[in-house]
Scaffold this motif. Sequence first.
Motif, short mmCIF file in Angstrom:
data_model
loop_
_atom_site.label_atom_id
_atom_site.label_comp_id
_atom_site.label_asym_id
_atom_site.label_seq_id
_atom_site.Cartn_x
_atom_site.Cartn_y
_atom_site.Cartn_z
N GLU A 1 30.31 46.89 -23.16
CA GLU A 1 28.95 46.52 -23.58
C GLU A 1 28.59 45.12 -23.09
N MET A 2 29.54 44.20 -23.10
CA MET A 2 29.28 42.86 -22.55
C MET A 2 28.91 42.95 -21.08
N LEU A 3 29.63 43.79 -20.33
CA LEU A 3 29.37 43.95 -18.91
C LEU A 3 28.02 44.62 -18.65
N ARG A 4 27.63 45.53 -19.53
CA ARG A 4 26.33 46.18 -19.40
C ARG A 4 25.20 45.25 -19.79
N TYR A 5 25.38 44.55 -20.89
CA TYR A 5 24.31 43.78 -21.53
C TYR A 5 23.97 42.50 -20.77
N ASP A 6 24.97 41.80 -20.28
CA ASP A 6 24.73 40.52 -19.60
C ASP A 6 25.83 40.31 -18.56
N ALA A 7 25.70 41.01 -17.45
CA ALA A 7 26.78 41.11 -16.47
C ALA A 7 27.01 39.80 -15.71
N PRO A 8 28.27 39.51 -15.38
CA PRO A 8 28.57 38.32 -14.57
C PRO A 8 27.96 38.38 -13.18
N THR A 9 27.81 39.58 -12.62
CA THR A 9 27.18 39.77 -11.31
C THR A 9 25.88 40.53 -11.51
N GLN A 10 24.78 39.97 -11.05
CA GLN A 10 23.47 40.51 -11.35
C GLN A 10 22.95 41.50 -10.31
N ARG B 1 24.02 28.16 -15.06
CA ARG B 1 24.21 27.67 -13.70
C ARG B 1 23.09 28.19 -12.81
N PRO B 2 22.77 27.49 -11.74
CA PRO B 2 21.62 27.88 -10.91
C PRO B 2 21.83 29.14 -10.10
N SER B 3 23.06 29.61 -9.97
CA SER B 3 23.35 30.78 -9.14
C SER B 3 22.59 32.01 -9.62
N LEU B 4 22.15 32.83 -8.67
CA LEU B 4 21.44 34.07 -8.99
C LEU B 4 22.39 35.26 -9.07
N ILE B 5 23.22 35.42 -8.05
CA ILE B 5 24.12 36.57 -8.01
C ILE B 5 25.10 36.49 -9.17
N HIS B 6 25.68 35.30 -9.37
CA HIS B 6 26.67 35.10 -10.43
C HIS B 6 25.98 34.45 -11.63
N ARG B 7 26.00 35.14 -12.76
CA ARG B 7 25.31 34.64 -13.94
C ARG B 7 26.31 34.10 -14.95
N GLY B 8 26.14 32.83 -15.32
CA GLY B 8 27.03 32.25 -16.31
C GLY B 8 26.48 30.95 -16.85
N VAL B 9 26.93 30.58 -18.03
CA VAL B 9 26.49 29.35 -18.67
C VAL B 9 27.30 28.16 -18.14
N THR B 10 26.74 26.97 -18.26
CA THR B 10 27.44 25.77 -17.81
C THR B 10 28.47 25.33 -18.85
N ALA B 11 28.19 25.60 -20.12
CA ALA B 11 29.09 25.20 -21.21
C ALA B 11 28.78 26.08 -22.41
#
Length: 404
Positions: free
Chosen positions: A279-288, A389-399
Motif C-alpha cells: 500500500e505504501m508503494l501504491r499510495y506514494d511511490a518512490p518512483t513516480q 527533494r526537487p527530483s521528479l522521477i524519485h519522490r522523497g522527503v528531505t527530512a
Amino acid sequence: MSTAEITFDAFESSERADPYPAYRRVRDAAALFPYAFDEVPVTLVTRYEECSAVLTGADWGHGYAAGISPFRDTTAAIPGSFVRMDPPEHARYRKLVAKAFTPRMVGELAPVAGQVVNELVDAAVQRGELDILADLAVPLAVAMIPVRLLGADPADGARFREWQLAIARGSDPDTLLGEADMTARGAAAMACMGYFAELIARKKHSPTPDLLSELVAASVDGDMLTESEVIGISLLLLVAGMETSINLIGNGMLALLRNPEQLRLLRERPELIGSALDEMLRYDAPTQFTIRVALADTVVGGREFKRGDGVVVLTASASRDDRVFPDADSFDITRYAGTRPARKHLGFSLGIHYCVGAPLARIEAEAAVLTLLDRAPELRLASDTIEYRPSLIHRGVTALPVTM
C-alpha cells in the motif's frame, strides 16, 4: 472536460508536496495526454490499464540501441546500465545478474537489515530524537547496498549518499535542471565509476562474500560480464537501490504517521506488514514515472503509435486510478491482505524491467517500519512542515524528524 482545457502541472515545483490532484486531473481527462517532456512532444499515459499495457508490451522499450528514442539517455555516461536496454541485450544482463543476485543471497540479508536497524534505533532511543531519513533510512541503505552488497568501505557512506543524490537528481529532464545539477551529475558519475573500477580490481584479486565479487565471477554458458558492465550494474544498485529503499521508508512512514488509525492497526497486527508495504508503494511511490518508446507500430488505449513515438508512463498516477483501486486516495494497509487483494501496484514497475532490487527494498523497509513501531510507542511527527527533494522521477522527503 477535453484535454485542451487541462494543463498538466504535476511536475511544477509548486506541486511537489502533493502531485496527486494534478495526476487525477489529467487521468480524468484522458488515458493518453499530449505533453512536451524535456522539450520533446510525447504522450503521458495516465491510467492503470494503459500503463500496464505499455510496461508489459513487447512493442515497447527504450530504443536507444536502435537510435529511435526521442528522450535524452540519462545513463549514456554509465556503461552497462541495463535499465536502458531492450531484448536481447537486456535478457543477457538480467540472466547474469540473477546468477549472482540470488533469492538465497537476498534472504540472508534479512537478519543483517534487522541488526542494522536495531543498532540505529538503539542510538535514537538514547538520544531521545530521530530523523527517519538521516538517522535510519539513509544509514540503513548505505549499510545494505554499497557496504554489504558491494563490499565497499563503510567510511565512504557520506560520499555514496552525495553521489547517489546527484545522479538521481540528474535523471530528471535537463530542462528542469540547473547548470550546477548537470555538472554535479557528471562529476558524481565519473567519481562512482572510478571508485568501483578500483573496487572491482581488488575483488578480482581477492574475492569476498558479497554481490560485487559474485558479479565479477558470474558466468552463464561461458558468458561473463565485462568490467564496464559490472561498474554499470554497481552504479544502478547504488543509485536506484538506495533511492528506492530510502524513499519507501520515508514516504511509507509519513503515510502511517499522517494516518494514525492505520499506524495503530499495523502496530496491533504486524502480520499486515506485507500488505502495508504494497500500500505504501501504491499510495506514494518512490518512483513516480518511467519512459518508453514504441519499438514497432502498435496500438494502446485505441490509439496508434508509430515506431519511435515516446511516452511517459505515469506509474504513480496509475496506482491512484479509481477504475482499478476503489477509494484510491485513501491509505489502507489492508488493501493487499485477505483472499481478494487489490490489483498489483506499479510501484516497482511491471514486465521485464520490474525492479531487480524490489525484494531487498522490502526487507529494509519491513525491518525499519516494524522496529520503529515496536520500539517507539509514542511515535509522532515532530513538525507538520514536510519538504520534498526537487527530483521528479524519485519522490522523497528531505527530512522526517519524529518524537519518540
